[in-house]
Scaffold this motif. Structure first.
Motif, PDB file in Angstrom:
ATOM      1  N   UNK A   1       0.756  -1.244   0.155  1.00 22.45           N
ATOM      2  CA  UNK A   1      -0.055  -0.010  -0.133  1.00 22.45           C
ATOM      3  C   UNK A   1       1.000   1.280  -0.063  1.00 22.45           C
ATOM      4  N   UNK A   2       2.285   1.026   0.017  1.00 24.85           N
ATOM      5  CA  UNK A   2       3.175   2.275   0.246  1.00 24.85           C
ATOM      6  C   UNK A   2       2.754   3.342  -1.022  1.00 24.85           C
ATOM      7  N   UNK A   3       2.498   2.876  -2.130  1.00 25.85           N
ATOM      8  CA  UNK A   3       2.324   3.998  -3.224  1.00 25.85           C
ATOM      9  C   UNK A   3       1.272   4.835  -2.923  1.00 25.85           C
ATOM     10  N   UNK A   4       0.156   4.301  -2.156  1.00 24.51           N
ATOM     11  CA  UNK A   4      -1.019   5.182  -2.029  1.00 24.51           C
ATOM     12  C   UNK A   4      -1.003   6.008  -0.543  1.00 24.51           C
ATOM     13  N   UNK A   5       0.109   5.849  -0.150  1.00 23.37           N
ATOM     14  CA  UNK A   5      -0.191   6.543   1.329  1.00 23.37           C
ATOM     15  C   UNK A   5       1.139   7.639   1.609  1.00 23.37           C
ATOM     16  N   UNK A   6       1.001   8.680   2.210  1.00 21.63           N
ATOM     17  CA  UNK A   6       1.859   9.539   2.620  1.00 21.63           C
ATOM     18  C   UNK A   6       2.664   9.305   3.741  1.00 21.63           C
ATOM     19  N   UNK A   7       3.597   8.196   3.526  1.00 20.20           N
ATOM     20  CA  UNK A   7       4.188   7.644   4.633  1.00 20.20           C
ATOM     21  C   UNK A   7       5.661   7.314   4.371  1.00 20.20           C
ATOM     22  N   UNK A   8       6.594   7.929   5.202  1.00 16.87           N
ATOM     23  CA  UNK A   8       7.938   7.508   5.046  1.00 16.87           C
ATOM     24  C   UNK A   8       8.576   6.330   5.717  1.00 16.87           C
TER      25      UNK A   8
END
Lengths: 216, 216
Positions: free
Chosen positions: A168-175
């Motif tokens: 899901x990383x591509x769809x989240x503002x997560x570092x």
């Protein structure tokens, strides 16, 4: 001259946890305690692991109520024991005595590895030693970077931290680097493994860890 | 003939909760208690709400430790009060007495609406009435459909259930109808609102609910 030594006096839960750990070691069984928030993917992780490892695995499911997860696991044809901590408002954690009881009823002679899927929250389960050889914390990327700082005990008490749902990383503002550095801040020794139960990415590293721990 | 009536004897927490509720009502203030798993988006929801509503809002932040969320909220220029329940292994919930204390120290005369961001877990916070006029449960779509069945008390005690992170639905194997029907199973009266804090979708319905509750 006498040297006085202050020793930690184990409470009843800790004593039973020690007994669980030693008894399992005698039998050559590894106990892994999975902790996380609700919905991080603990049950999916167990499903993938059971399908992928060529070892005899059993599962103890902890839930306040329902046997939904146990039913999912039992479909894999492995021994599954459900602990329900009570009707509405039951306990938010598992205790060593309940695990002892479950182990006694399960019959563990031929087992290599037992997973305990603890109750889904990042607070209470970490306060109770159940006798596991490793606590494993599962944190999904959707939960945010700050969780290790906000719930440090659970991260500190875990030798392995799995960062799940990396698909899901591509769809989240997560570092991701920030998640990892926050885990390392509260537990510099933690073995951090990134995984996706959906795509299978990273699971090989998790299996390698488990195989390195299995005694049989 | 005397009729004996069995009455619920309120415990100390419930008594203080009642006092909180009545005291706030006298002042025309609505207290909303936000409950959820870690990382469901409670703080983002408060940020969006403060920016969008033309009302005086204050926030009480509950965390085991850190003031990370309070710092985010304080940046909006509104009154923010942090309750930390203790160092490693602190309490997993907020209690009415702590809210009473916070309200006393905050100065609430001109406030229309107070959010309490409870500690992130689906078990313990639901067991303690803090004196809110509405408990609001936030469940993110990434947590899975079964959570209302597994943590029924939190859903049962909430008049509003927000289903958050709906922008992620295209990337998940999640059935929204099943989430909703599971919520309705444990709480048929629940007002269910789908939202995304990222895209803003559905937030109008949340604001409409809040505006309908505000007394001033």
């Amino acid at each position: 001259m006498e040297i006085k030594v202050m020793q930690k006096i184990l409470n009843e839960n800790d004593q039973i946890a020690q007994q669980n750990r030693k008894e399992l070691e005698k039998q050559g069984i590894v106990l892994i305690n999975l902790m996380s928030s609700p919905g991080s993917g603990k049950t999916s992780l167990i499903e993938n692991t059971v399908k992928s490892l060529d070892h005899k695995i059993s599962v103890i499911e902890g839930d306040i109520q329902t046997t939904l997860d146990a039913e999912r696991i039992a479909k894999l044809g492995i021994e599954t024991y459900q602990i329900n901590t009570g009707p509405f408002g039951g306990d938010c954690h598992l205790e060593a005595a309940w695990i002892k009881n479950a182990l006694g009823e399960m019959g563990t002679e031929e087992t290599d590895l037992i997973f305990v899927e603890n109750i889904g929250n990042l607070v209470c389960p970490a306060e109770f030693d159940i006798g596991a050889h490793h606590n494993v914390l599962v944190l999904s990327v959707t939960e945010g970077e700050d969780k290790p700082l906000k719930y440090p005990l659970a991260f500190r008490n875990s030798s392995v931290c799995l960062i799940s749902k990396i698909d899901l990383l591509p769809y989240l503002d997560i570092d991701m680097d920030k998640i990892k550095s926050n885990i390392s801040k509260v537990n510099p020794q933690a073995n951090i493994i990134e995984i996706s139960n959906k795509t299978g990415e990273g699971l090989e590293n998790w299996y390698d860890f488990l195989i390195s721990q299995i005694k049989k």
